[in-house]
Design a protein around this motif. Structure first.
Motif, mmCIF file in Angstrom:
data_model
loop_
_atom_site.group_PDB
_atom_site.id
_atom_site.type_symbol
_atom_site.label_atom_id
_atom_site.label_comp_id
_atom_site.label_asym_id
_atom_site.label_seq_id
_atom_site.Cartn_x
_atom_site.Cartn_y
_atom_site.Cartn_z
ATOM 1 N N PHE A 77 -10.836 -36.313 0.958
ATOM 2 C CA PHE A 77 -9.560 -35.808 0.449
ATOM 3 C C PHE A 77 -9.261 -34.459 1.096
ATOM 4 C CE2 PHE A 77 -6.785 -33.397 -2.243
ATOM 5 C CZ PHE A 77 -5.930 -34.306 -2.862
ATOM 6 N N THR A 78 -10.261 -33.578 1.099
ATOM 7 C CA THR A 78 -10.079 -32.244 1.672
ATOM 8 C C THR A 78 -9.679 -32.323 3.134
ATOM 9 O OG1 THR A 78 -11.624 -31.240 0.119
ATOM 10 C CG2 THR A 78 -11.239 -30.054 2.185
ATOM 11 N N GLU A 79 -10.380 -33.135 3.909
ATOM 12 C CA GLU A 79 -10.078 -33.227 5.342
ATOM 13 C C GLU A 79 -8.675 -33.788 5.584
ATOM 14 O OE1 GLU A 79 -11.745 -31.750 7.741
ATOM 15 O OE2 GLU A 79 -13.029 -31.060 6.116
ATOM 16 N N ALA A 80 -8.305 -34.814 4.824
ATOM 17 C CA ALA A 80 -6.977 -35.407 4.983
ATOM 18 C C ALA A 80 -5.888 -34.419 4.565
ATOM 19 C CB ALA A 80 -6.869 -36.695 4.176
ATOM 20 N N SER B 217 -4.537 -35.433 -10.401
ATOM 21 C CA SER B 217 -5.763 -34.956 -11.050
ATOM 22 C C SER B 217 -6.380 -33.789 -10.298
ATOM 23 C CB SER B 217 -6.776 -36.095 -11.180
ATOM 24 O OG SER B 217 -6.322 -37.049 -12.104
ATOM 25 N N VAL B 218 -6.388 -33.860 -8.978
ATOM 26 C CA VAL B 218 -6.925 -32.765 -8.171
ATOM 27 C C VAL B 218 -6.055 -31.522 -8.349
ATOM 28 C CG1 VAL B 218 -7.304 -31.946 -5.804
ATOM 29 C CG2 VAL B 218 -8.139 -34.208 -6.491
ATOM 30 N N GLU B 219 -4.743 -31.680 -8.262
ATOM 31 C CA GLU B 219 -3.840 -30.536 -8.408
ATOM 32 C C GLU B 219 -3.964 -29.872 -9.777
ATOM 33 O OE1 GLU B 219 0.268 -31.097 -7.473
ATOM 34 O OE2 GLU B 219 -0.136 -31.521 -5.360
ATOM 35 N N GLN B 220 -4.226 -30.654 -10.800
ATOM 36 C CA GLN B 220 -4.334 -30.117 -12.157
ATOM 37 C C GLN B 220 -5.751 -29.643 -12.482
ATOM 38 O OE1 GLN B 220 -2.751 -33.217 -14.683
ATOM 39 N NE2 GLN B 220 -0.907 -33.337 -13.438
ATOM 40 N N GLY B 221 -6.674 -29.785 -11.543
ATOM 41 C CA GLY B 221 -8.041 -29.343 -11.767
ATOM 42 C C GLY B 221 -8.835 -30.218 -12.699
ATOM 43 N N GLY C 264 -6.954 -26.944 -6.779
ATOM 44 C CA GLY C 264 -5.759 -27.726 -7.101
ATOM 45 C C GLY C 264 -4.479 -26.934 -6.918
ATOM 46 N N LYS C 265 -4.505 -25.677 -7.319
ATOM 47 C CA LYS C 265 -3.325 -24.820 -7.147
ATOM 48 C C LYS C 265 -2.997 -24.637 -5.666
ATOM 49 C CE LYS C 265 -3.824 -22.382 -11.505
ATOM 50 N NZ LYS C 265 -4.205 -21.134 -12.163
ATOM 51 N N LEU C 266 -4.022 -24.516 -4.846
ATOM 52 C CA LEU C 266 -3.783 -24.389 -3.401
ATOM 53 C C LEU C 266 -3.200 -25.675 -2.822
ATOM 54 C CD1 LEU C 266 -6.716 -22.402 -1.738
ATOM 55 C CD2 LEU C 266 -4.282 -21.845 -1.795
ATOM 56 N N VAL C 267 -3.722 -26.815 -3.245
ATOM 57 C CA VAL C 267 -3.177 -28.089 -2.774
ATOM 58 C C VAL C 267 -1.697 -28.167 -3.128
ATOM 59 C CG1 VAL C 267 -3.213 -30.606 -3.072
ATOM 60 C CG2 VAL C 267 -5.363 -29.355 -2.811
ATOM 61 N N ARG C 268 -1.385 -27.818 -4.361
ATOM 62 C CA ARG C 268 0.020 -27.869 -4.794
ATOM 63 C C ARG C 268 0.893 -26.912 -3.973
ATOM 64 N NH1 ARG C 268 2.554 -27.063 -10.852
ATOM 65 N NH2 ARG C 268 4.693 -27.369 -10.180
#
Length: 180
Positions: free
Chosen positions: A71-74, A59-63, A29-33
């Protein structure tokens, strides 16, 4: 009586509903952010671009929730993450499994052969969705619906080992009649 109390969690090491989520989810999540902010996007803009809800991105960004493969591929494509999110995906997926099973799942994913003798239950690699769901719903203490869905998704994802091409895995299962 069916739920684990906070005090029991402290003494047994089991996670209560308010305990921290897996570290892999938080790191992902931290990496996405980080990549989202570098791209100059808001959570809402990222959500619209990758066709997910704002709640899912947050939700993903906050873990709080694991990212799904789509989601990962997009996110990789839109955020130009250079494979960083894809590299963590295995850890995120493994964290969906019960803690006691995560090391075994790592070994299982690298194995070239496996022999299994199961007198009482159909092994996870051979379970249908309905069978696996029934086992998870019978868990004691009872699991929350979200945990059931995460464990179910992870268990069914392990079945990709059955069709793995290279290296091909040799599997041998012996089941007793009672398991069937």
């Amino acid at each position: 009586m069916g739920r684990t109390t906070p005090r029991e969690c402290e003494t047994t090491g089991r996670r209560g509903p308010d305990k921290e989520r897996p570290a892999a989810w938080s790191a992902y999540g931290k990496l996405v952010r980080l990549f989202r902010e570098r791209a100059g996007l808001t959570q809402q803009a990222l959500a619209e671009t990758i066709d997910y809800s704002l709640e899912q991105v947050a939700s993903v960004e906050q873990g709080r929730r694991p990212a799904k493969a789509a989601f990962t591929e997009a996110a990789e494509r839109v955020l130009e993450a250079g494979g960083a999110l894809r590299v963590l995906k295995g850890d995120v997926d493994r964290a969906k499994l019960p803690l006691f099973f995560q090391d075994f799942a790592s070994l299982e994913a690298e194995a070239v052969s496996r022999f299994s003798y199961d007198p009482k239950l159909v092994p996870g690699l051979l379970q249908t969705e309905a069978y696996a769901r029934a086992l998870l719903e019978a868990h004691f203490p009872p699991l929350e619906e979200e945990a059931i869905e995460q464990h179910l998704t992870a268990r069914l994802a392990r079945q990709s080992l059955l069709t793995r091409g290279n290296p091909c895995v040799v599997l041998s299962f012996v089941l007793e009649e009672g398991a069937l």
